[in-house]
Design a protein around this motif. Structure first.
Motif, PDB file in Angstrom:
ATOM      1  N   VAL A  80       0.840  -1.204   0.000  1.00 17.09           N
ATOM      2  CA  VAL A  80       0.000   0.000   0.000  1.00 17.09           C
ATOM      3  C   VAL A  80       0.878   1.258   0.000  1.00 17.09           C
ATOM      4  O   VAL A  80       0.598   2.237  -0.702  1.00 17.09           O
ATOM      5  N   ALA A  81       1.952   1.224   0.777  1.00 18.99           N
ATOM      6  CA  ALA A  81       2.871   2.369   0.810  1.00 18.99           C
ATOM      7  C   ALA A  81       3.513   2.588  -0.553  1.00 18.99           C
ATOM      8  O   ALA A  81       3.717   3.735  -0.980  1.00 18.99           O
ATOM      9  N   ALA A  82       3.821   1.497  -1.251  1.00 20.90           N
ATOM     10  CA  ALA A  82       4.394   1.617  -2.601  1.00 20.90           C
ATOM     11  C   ALA A  82       3.387   2.246  -3.558  1.00 20.90           C
ATOM     12  O   ALA A  82       3.747   3.092  -4.393  1.00 20.90           O
ATOM     13  N   PHE A  83       2.125   1.842  -3.452  1.00 16.51           N
ATOM     14  CA  PHE A  83       1.090   2.460  -4.292  1.00 16.51           C
ATOM     15  C   PHE A  83       0.993   3.955  -3.996  1.00 16.51           C
ATOM     16  O   PHE A  83       0.895   4.794  -4.908  1.00 16.51           O
ATOM     17  N   ALA A  84       1.023   4.299  -2.694  1.00 18.35           N
ATOM     18  CA  ALA A  84       0.943   5.711  -2.304  1.00 18.35           C
ATOM     19  C   ALA A  84       2.145   6.496  -2.809  1.00 18.35           C
ATOM     20  O   ALA A  84       2.049   7.706  -3.058  1.00 18.35           O
ATOM     21  N   ASN A  85       3.269   5.799  -2.994  1.00 17.03           N
ATOM     22  CA  ASN A  85       4.484   6.449  -3.499  1.00 17.03           C
ATOM     23  C   ASN A  85       4.454   6.613  -5.014  1.00 17.03           C
ATOM     24  O   ASN A  85       5.369   7.207  -5.586  1.00 17.03           O
ATOM     25  N   GLY A  86       3.417   6.061  -5.658  1.00 14.62           N
ATOM     26  CA  GLY A  86       3.282   6.211  -7.101  1.00 14.62           C
ATOM     27  C   GLY A  86       3.682   4.995  -7.912  1.00 14.62           C
ATOM     28  O   GLY A  86       3.704   5.049  -9.145  1.00 14.62           O
ATOM     29  N   SER A  87       3.983   3.878  -7.267  1.00 17.28           N
ATOM     30  CA  SER A  87       4.336   2.655  -7.996  1.00 17.28           C
ATOM     31  C   SER A  87       3.084   2.056  -8.628  1.00 17.28           C
ATOM     32  O   SER A  87       1.990   2.117  -8.054  1.00 17.28           O
ATOM     33  N   SER A  88       3.242   1.461  -9.781  1.00 17.98           N
ATOM     34  CA  SER A  88       2.109   0.834 -10.458  1.00 17.98           C
ATOM     35  C   SER A  88       1.813  -0.524  -9.834  1.00 17.98           C
ATOM     36  O   SER A  88       2.711  -1.165  -9.281  1.00 17.98           O
ATOM     37  N   PRO A  89       0.560  -0.992  -9.926  1.00 20.74           N
ATOM     38  CA  PRO A  89       0.229  -2.324  -9.391  1.00 20.74           C
ATOM     39  C   PRO A  89       1.104  -3.424  -9.988  1.00 20.74           C
ATOM     40  O   PRO A  89       1.508  -4.352  -9.269  1.00 20.74           O
ATOM     41  N   GLN A  90       1.415  -3.327 -11.292  1.00 16.48           N
ATOM     42  CA  GLN A  90       2.252  -4.357 -11.914  1.00 16.48           C
ATOM     43  C   GLN A  90       3.657  -4.346 -11.325  1.00 16.48           C
ATOM     44  O   GLN A  90       4.239  -5.408 -11.066  1.00 16.48           O
ATOM     45  N   MET A  91       4.207  -3.143 -11.088  1.00 10.67           N
ATOM     46  CA  MET A  91       5.558  -3.047 -10.546  1.00 10.67           C
ATOM     47  C   MET A  91       5.607  -3.646  -9.137  1.00 10.67           C
ATOM     48  O   MET A  91       6.556  -4.371  -8.790  1.00 10.67           O
ATOM     49  N   VAL A  92       4.593  -3.356  -8.333  1.00 10.67           N
ATOM     50  CA  VAL A  92       4.562  -3.889  -6.971  1.00 10.67           C
ATOM     51  C   VAL A  92       4.412  -5.408  -7.008  1.00 10.67           C
ATOM     52  O   VAL A  92       5.101  -6.137  -6.272  1.00 10.67           O
ATOM     53  N   ALA A  93       3.519  -5.900  -7.873  1.00  6.20           N
ATOM     54  CA  ALA A  93       3.306  -7.346  -7.972  1.00  6.20           C
ATOM     55  C   ALA A  93       4.574  -8.053  -8.461  1.00  6.20           C
ATOM     56  O   ALA A  93       4.926  -9.137  -7.969  1.00  6.20           O
ATOM     57  N   ASP A  94       5.254  -7.445  -9.424  1.00  6.30           N
ATOM     58  CA  ASP A  94       6.496  -8.036  -9.931  1.00  6.30           C
ATOM     59  C   ASP A  94       7.563  -8.086  -8.836  1.00  6.30           C
ATOM     60  O   ASP A  94       8.280  -9.082  -8.693  1.00  6.30           O
ATOM     61  N   ALA A  95       7.670  -6.990  -8.079  1.00  6.38           N
ATOM     62  CA  ALA A  95       8.665  -6.957  -7.000  1.00  6.38           C
ATOM     63  C   ALA A  95       8.353  -8.028  -5.960  1.00  6.38           C
ATOM     64  O   ALA A  95       9.259  -8.721  -5.476  1.00  6.38           O
ATOM     65  N   PHE A  96       7.076  -8.190  -5.641  1.00  2.00           N
ATOM     66  CA  PHE A  96       6.673  -9.195  -4.667  1.00  2.00           C
ATOM     67  C   PHE A  96       7.030 -10.608  -5.141  1.00  2.00           C
ATOM     68  O   PHE A  96       7.682 -11.375  -4.425  1.00  2.00           O
ATOM     69  N   GLY A  97       6.592 -10.933  -6.351  1.00  2.00           N
ATOM     70  CA  GLY A  97       6.816 -12.291  -6.860  1.00  2.00           C
ATOM     71  C   GLY A  97       8.272 -12.591  -7.144  1.00  2.00           C
ATOM     72  O   GLY A  97       8.775 -13.676  -6.813  1.00  2.00           O
ATOM     73  N   ASN A  98       8.968 -11.636  -7.745  1.00  2.00           N
ATOM     74  CA  ASN A  98      10.370 -11.877  -8.103  1.00  2.00           C
ATOM     75  C   ASN A  98      11.288 -11.892  -6.874  1.00  2.00           C
ATOM     76  O   ASN A  98      12.340 -12.530  -6.892  1.00  2.00           O
ATOM     77  N   GLY A  99      10.888 -11.168  -5.834  1.00  2.00           N
ATOM     78  CA  GLY A  99      11.738 -11.114  -4.648  1.00  2.00           C
ATOM     79  C   GLY A  99      11.425 -12.161  -3.598  1.00  2.00           C
ATOM     80  O   GLY A  99      12.208 -12.359  -2.665  1.00  2.00           O
ATOM     81  N   PHE A 100      10.294 -12.871  -3.761  1.00  2.85           N
ATOM     82  CA  PHE A 100       9.825 -13.796  -2.735  1.00  2.85           C
ATOM     83  C   PHE A 100      10.858 -14.866  -2.388  1.00  2.85           C
ATOM     84  O   PHE A 100      11.032 -15.223  -1.231  1.00  2.85           O
ATOM     85  N   TRP A 101      11.566 -15.361  -3.401  1.00  2.00           N
ATOM     86  CA  TRP A 101      12.536 -16.432  -3.161  1.00  2.00           C
ATOM     87  C   TRP A 101      13.977 -15.942  -3.230  1.00  2.00           C
ATOM     88  O   TRP A 101      14.899 -16.743  -3.371  1.00  2.00           O
ATOM     89  N   ASP A 102      14.187 -14.641  -3.107  1.00  3.75           N
ATOM     90  CA  ASP A 102      15.539 -14.096  -3.191  1.00  3.75           C
ATOM     91  C   ASP A 102      16.456 -14.645  -2.099  1.00  3.75           C
ATOM     92  O   ASP A 102      17.675 -14.725  -2.286  1.00  3.75           O
ATOM     93  N   LEU A 103      15.890 -15.008  -0.967  1.00  2.00           N
ATOM     94  CA  LEU A 103      16.705 -15.380   0.186  1.00  2.00           C
ATOM     95  C   LEU A 103      16.466 -16.833   0.613  1.00  2.00           C
ATOM     96  O   LEU A 103      16.499 -17.168   1.792  1.00  2.00           O
TER      97      LEU A 103
END
Length: 479
Positions: free
Chosen positions: A45-68
């Motif tokens: 939600v904070a990312a959306f408020a910062n002006g990020s697009s829903p696709q960008m937030v979703a991509d960051a979530f999915g692509n980063g989920f298994w980073d660690l």
């Protein structure tokens, strides 16, 4: 009213407040996994408020989920290896001998606190189980009447005080392991070995002060006389019944009941460790998380004697790793959204947070604010150090901007990270299973520790931080 009676009344008042807090926490705090899920939503939600697009937030979530993934497994192995070593027969015999040392009830409580904290500097998972088993062993003594609640709280002090200043510190281990660092964080901090974090003299002094403080509080807060509640008073059976390994039933099981393979694996591990120590700097070897886990895992195998006994202990340890396995991917996803979801002007939430902390300025003020922020966030997001994955990108960037020593910034986080454990009972769960108690039985004592620890920690990070010089990070080349 005499000063003694005044102090007694004050202690009862503090304990009463702590018990109410424990009751409120048990009633209203959701499971830590739910809190982590809520954290992902809040960050999104904070990312959306910062002006990020829903696709960008979703991509960051999915692509980063298994980073660690590798680091998640490593932290789960810290718990597993600690449990396996603590429940081995040689350690059980050592615990029985140690339980016979204290001569008074108050000394018994402070003795458990001291040993639990000392062991936590090696492995926090080992500390929880070791401390719990030691508390049970002392409670079995017929010649000493000791408060079982105070013993249990003392057994928790390893995780509630100094664990993150030791070898199993999640943040220090992560910063010392290039392969486990997220690329975004690696670009900010480079690799920080233990010589810049837990092995600095400032960190050692801070650790020593906190250990002494915790032991003194444990000693003087231990109930005496009629106020003592023993394990028997609380209806807890502390007489351990050893789990028997079923007898061998077929020829194919011969090696499962043999000591040959564990001994050979142990010799290979010793040979590898000697080779590493002769071929690499000592700090590099000690800072290796994979090497640390290899030694502890093989130590557990050797101490149990046979593969069958070892695997039985492993199966008992696995449930204690569940929280780490399912929570750390969410922390990784939060970190990815914070650092990769760009908003207006191409800036991320992490960059905005870094600007905020940078605006505080350098010196003691920065250190105190970072410590307080870590404490408050840790009350709601108990992570055992995994929260560093979320905080590190913007905290370390702001630390670089104000030219605060990066290694000391890690230690500010580490010493503050332990404090919320004294309030939020999430990491008490493995210990409570050993003790057969409820969180509210211990929190009255651990909350008292928190009241004294918080101001001392803030003063220490302020004063000791002034002795450091800023060292620019060395960023390793991209492979």
């Amino acid at each position: 009213m005499t000063s003694a009676s005044t102090n007694a009344a004050s202690e009862k008042g503090l304990a009463r407040v702590a018990q109410r807090l424990a009751g409120w926490t048990e009633k209203w705090f959701p499971d830590a996994y739910v809190v982590a899920l809520a954290g992902v939503v809040v960050v999104a939600v904070a990312a959306f408020a910062n002006g990020s697009s829903p696709q960008m937030v979703a991509d960051a979530f999915g692509n980063g989920f298994w980073d660690l993934t590798a680091f998640t497994l490593q932290m789960a192995m810290v718990v597993l290896t600690g449990y396996v070593v603590a429940t081995s027969p040689p350690v059980a015999r050592l615990i029985d001998r140690l339980a016979a040392v204290p001569r008074t009830a108050a000394t018994a409580v402070s003795f458990v606190a001291l040993l639990a904290m000392s062991v936590s500097l090696l492995n926090w998972g080992l500390s929880l189980v070791f401390g719990g088993l030691l508390a049970r062993a002392i409670a079995r003594r017929t010649d000493l009447r000791v408060d079982y609640r105070a013993l249990g709280a003392a057994a928790f002090m390893g995780l509630g005080a100094v664990w993150a200043l030791g070898l199993s510190s999640s943040a220090a281990q992560l910063q010392a392991t290039a392969s486990s660092l997220p690329p975004a964080l690696l670009k900010i901090t480079g690799v920080l070995d233990f010589g810049t974090t837990i092995f600095t003299w400032q960190s050692i002094v801070m650790c020593a002060v906190i250990i002494v403080l915790s032991v003194v509080i444990a000693h003087f807060s231990a109930p005496r006389g009629a106020a003592i509640k023993t394990a028997e008073d609380m209806g807890v059976d502390v007489h351990d019944e050893p789990e028997e390994v079923p007898p061998r039933s077929r020829p194919g099981e011969w090696l499962e009941y043999s000591r040959i393979l564990p001994i050979l694996a142990g010799l290979l591990t010793v040979g590898w460790l000697v080779s590493q120590l002769f071929s690499k700097p000592v700090l590099t070897v000690v800072s290796s998380l994979n090497g640390y886990l290899l030694v502890f895992l093989m130590l557990g195998l050797v101490l149990h004697g046979t593969p069958r006994k070892f695997l039985q202990s492993v199966s008992q340890a696995v449930p204690a790793t569940a929280g780490i396995l399912v929570q750390f991917p969410l922390y990784a996803a939060m970190a990815a959204i914070l650092t990769k979801a760009e908003g207006r002007g191409g800036t991320t939430i992490s960059e905005h947070l870094a600007e905020f902390f940078t605006s505080i300025g350098s010196g003691g003020g920065f250190a105190v604010v970072i410590a307080l922020y870590t404490v408050v966030l840790g009350i709601f997001v108990p992570s055992g150090g995994g929260k560093w994955l979320v905080e590190a990108p913007y905290v370390m960037q702001s630390s670089t901007d104000v030219q605060m020593n990066l290694g000391w910034t890690v230690q500010i986080y580490n010493v503050a990270e332990a404090l919320p454990n004294l309030i939020n009972p999430f990491f008490m769960l493995p210990l409570l299973a050993v003790l057969k108690l409820r969180a509210r039985d211990l929190v009255g004592f651990t909350f008292l520790q928190f009241i004294f620890h918080l101001p001392v920690v803030l003063v220490l990070v302020w004063l000791l931080g002034t002795t450091f010089d800023f060292v620019p990070p060395v960023i390793p080349p991209t492979p």
